[in-house]
Structure formats: structure tokens, C-alpha cells
Write a protein that holds these residues in place. Sequence first.
Motif, mmCIF file in Angstrom:
data_model
loop_
_atom_site.group_PDB
_atom_site.id
_atom_site.type_symbol
_atom_site.label_atom_id
_atom_site.label_comp_id
_atom_site.label_asym_id
_atom_site.label_seq_id
_atom_site.Cartn_x
_atom_site.Cartn_y
_atom_site.Cartn_z
ATOM 1 N N SER A 160 0.819 -1.213 0.000
ATOM 2 C CA SER A 160 0.000 0.000 0.000
ATOM 3 C C SER A 160 0.852 1.261 0.000
ATOM 4 O O SER A 160 0.363 2.330 -0.379
ATOM 5 N N ARG A 161 2.115 1.162 0.381
ATOM 6 C CA ARG A 161 2.966 2.352 0.361
ATOM 7 C C ARG A 161 3.117 2.873 -1.064
ATOM 8 O O ARG A 161 3.196 4.082 -1.294
ATOM 9 N N SER A 162 3.202 1.966 -2.006
ATOM 10 C CA SER A 162 3.294 2.394 -3.403
ATOM 11 C C SER A 162 2.023 3.113 -3.822
ATOM 12 O O SER A 162 2.060 4.113 -4.539
ATOM 13 N N LEU A 163 0.887 2.602 -3.365
ATOM 14 C CA LEU A 163 -0.376 3.244 -3.701
ATOM 15 C C LEU A 163 -0.456 4.627 -3.059
ATOM 16 O O LEU A 163 -0.888 5.586 -3.691
ATOM 17 N N LEU A 164 -0.050 4.740 -1.833
ATOM 18 C CA LEU A 164 -0.123 6.028 -1.147
ATOM 19 C C LEU A 164 0.754 7.060 -1.833
ATOM 20 O O LEU A 164 0.393 8.238 -1.907
ATOM 21 N N GLY A 165 1.873 6.626 -2.326
ATOM 22 C CA GLY A 165 2.773 7.546 -3.005
ATOM 23 C C GLY A 165 2.459 7.743 -4.467
ATOM 24 O O GLY A 165 2.887 8.714 -5.084
ATOM 25 N N GLY A 166 1.704 6.785 -5.016
ATOM 26 C CA GLY A 166 1.339 6.882 -6.429
ATOM 27 C C GLY A 166 2.472 6.587 -7.384
ATOM 28 O O GLY A 166 2.405 6.912 -8.569
ATOM 29 N N TYR A 167 3.541 5.949 -6.894
ATOM 30 C CA TYR A 167 4.671 5.642 -7.757
ATOM 31 C C TYR A 167 5.027 4.163 -7.621
ATOM 32 O O TYR A 167 4.814 3.560 -6.584
ATOM 33 N N GLY A 168 5.541 3.618 -8.703
ATOM 34 C CA GLY A 168 5.937 2.213 -8.673
ATOM 35 C C GLY A 168 4.768 1.257 -8.536
ATOM 36 O O GLY A 168 4.952 0.115 -8.119
ATOM 37 N N VAL A 169 3.579 1.727 -8.874
ATOM 38 C CA VAL A 169 2.388 0.883 -8.769
ATOM 39 C C VAL A 169 2.422 -0.174 -9.862
ATOM 40 O O VAL A 169 2.689 0.118 -11.020
ATOM 41 N N ASP A 170 2.130 -1.417 -9.459
ATOM 42 C CA ASP A 170 2.257 -2.519 -10.403
ATOM 43 C C ASP A 170 1.229 -2.478 -11.527
ATOM 44 O O ASP A 170 1.562 -2.714 -12.685
ATOM 45 N N TYR A 171 -0.018 -2.246 -11.192
ATOM 46 C CA TYR A 171 -1.078 -2.347 -12.195
ATOM 47 C C TYR A 171 -2.046 -1.176 -12.102
ATOM 48 O O TYR A 171 -2.433 -0.765 -11.013
ATOM 49 N N TRP A 172 -2.415 -0.717 -13.283
ATOM 50 C CA TRP A 172 -3.409 0.352 -13.393
ATOM 51 C C TRP A 172 -4.553 -0.116 -14.286
ATOM 52 O O TRP A 172 -4.326 -0.800 -15.278
ATOM 53 N N GLY A 173 -5.732 0.302 -13.942
ATOM 54 C CA GLY A 173 -6.864 0.055 -14.822
ATOM 55 C C GLY A 173 -7.117 1.268 -15.696
ATOM 56 O O GLY A 173 -6.572 2.349 -15.456
ATOM 57 N N LYS A 174 -7.937 1.091 -16.710
ATOM 58 C CA LYS A 174 -8.380 2.232 -17.487
ATOM 59 C C LYS A 174 -9.382 3.014 -16.646
ATOM 60 O O LYS A 174 -10.076 2.448 -15.827
ATOM 61 N N GLY A 175 -9.422 4.268 -16.833
ATOM 62 C CA GLY A 175 -10.232 5.114 -15.986
ATOM 63 C C GLY A 175 -11.708 5.105 -16.335
ATOM 64 O O GLY A 175 -12.115 4.672 -17.416
ATOM 65 N N THR A 176 -12.478 5.607 -15.401
ATOM 66 C CA THR A 176 -13.902 5.828 -15.616
ATOM 67 C C THR A 176 -14.201 7.275 -15.244
ATOM 68 O O THR A 176 -13.764 7.748 -14.197
ATOM 69 N N LEU A 177 -14.926 7.955 -16.110
ATOM 70 C CA LEU A 177 -15.150 9.383 -15.941
ATOM 71 C C LEU A 177 -16.328 9.650 -15.016
ATOM 72 O O LEU A 177 -17.414 9.105 -15.198
ATOM 73 N N VAL A 178 -16.091 10.505 -14.043
ATOM 74 C CA VAL A 178 -17.139 10.975 -13.139
ATOM 75 C C VAL A 178 -17.311 12.470 -13.364
ATOM 76 O O VAL A 178 -16.344 13.224 -13.287
ATOM 77 N N THR A 179 -18.526 12.885 -13.652
ATOM 78 C CA THR A 179 -18.829 14.294 -13.855
ATOM 79 C C THR A 179 -19.897 14.708 -12.860
ATOM 80 O O THR A 179 -20.980 14.122 -12.827
ATOM 81 N N VAL A 180 -19.572 15.696 -12.043
ATOM 82 C CA VAL A 180 -20.507 16.170 -11.029
ATOM 83 C C VAL A 180 -20.963 17.569 -11.419
ATOM 84 O O VAL A 180 -20.157 18.478 -11.574
ATOM 85 N N SER A 181 -22.254 17.708 -11.574
ATOM 86 C CA SER A 181 -22.811 18.999 -11.963
ATOM 87 C C SER A 181 -23.361 19.726 -10.739
ATOM 88 O O SER A 181 -23.883 19.110 -9.810
ATOM 89 N N SER A 182 -23.240 21.038 -10.779
ATOM 90 C CA SER A 182 -23.711 21.848 -9.635
ATOM 91 C C SER A 182 -25.178 22.193 -9.768
ATOM 92 O O SER A 182 -25.790 21.967 -10.791
#
Length: 123
Positions: A101-123
Motif C-alpha cells: 500500500s505504500r506504493s499506492l499512497l505515493g502513487g509511484y511504482g504501482v504494479d497495475y493500473w486500470g483504465k479510468g472511468t469518468l465521473v462528472t458532477v454537476s452543480s
Amino acid sequence: VQLQASGGGYAQAGGPLRLSCAASGRTFISYDMGWFRQAPGKERVFVAAISWSSDSTYYADSVKGLFTISRDNAKNTVYLQMNSLKPEDTAVYYCAADPNSRSLLGGYGVDYWGKGTLVTVSS
């Protein structure tokens, strides 16, 4: 590990949305899991992480008390429940997997990434 995020879409400010990330491939329980997001024109940043056993969870200060990360190891899925959404939560959300989890917390050296999903929040 292949990661597939889903559940993104449009939400009203103040409303909820739940993201899911299904993992396939190697043993899911070997990995701590995390969520990141990237707002338009900004860098990708850490949102939340959870240990393989769910014993430990971590949150960015901006989402603490509003978002909840959880996982179901039987379903090889990690979730991000987002409540009280704000327009500034608009971003592409990515799930990630790493044995540490240290890699996740730092956001570096992470082994695997998924493709993103877009979230749009309207006011």
C-alpha cells in the motif's frame, strides 16, 4: 492483473455514486488496492487505498469522511462509494493494484493500473 473500472457517469452535486473495479488474472488477495483520480488539466492524485485484508484503509484529506473504499475478495472487486459529491470531484477515476500500500499512497511504482472511468458532477 487486469483491472476494469466501472460505475462512472453523471451525478448531481450532493449526490452519491459508486465505482467498481473488477480484477482478473493473478490472485486478488495478494494485492492492496487503490483509487486515484485525474481532473482536467491536473495530475493524477491518490484518493483511497485498502489493504488486502481490508484491515487498513487510507484516504486523501479531500475525501475523508465522504468517500469509502471497500473490497470483496470473493468477487475480486474493489469499490469506491462516493457521497456528497462536489463539482471538484469531477475527474477520471483509476483503480490500481500493488502488493504494498505504500506504493499506492505515493502513487509511484504501482504494479497495475486500470483504465479510468469518468465521473462528472454537476452543480
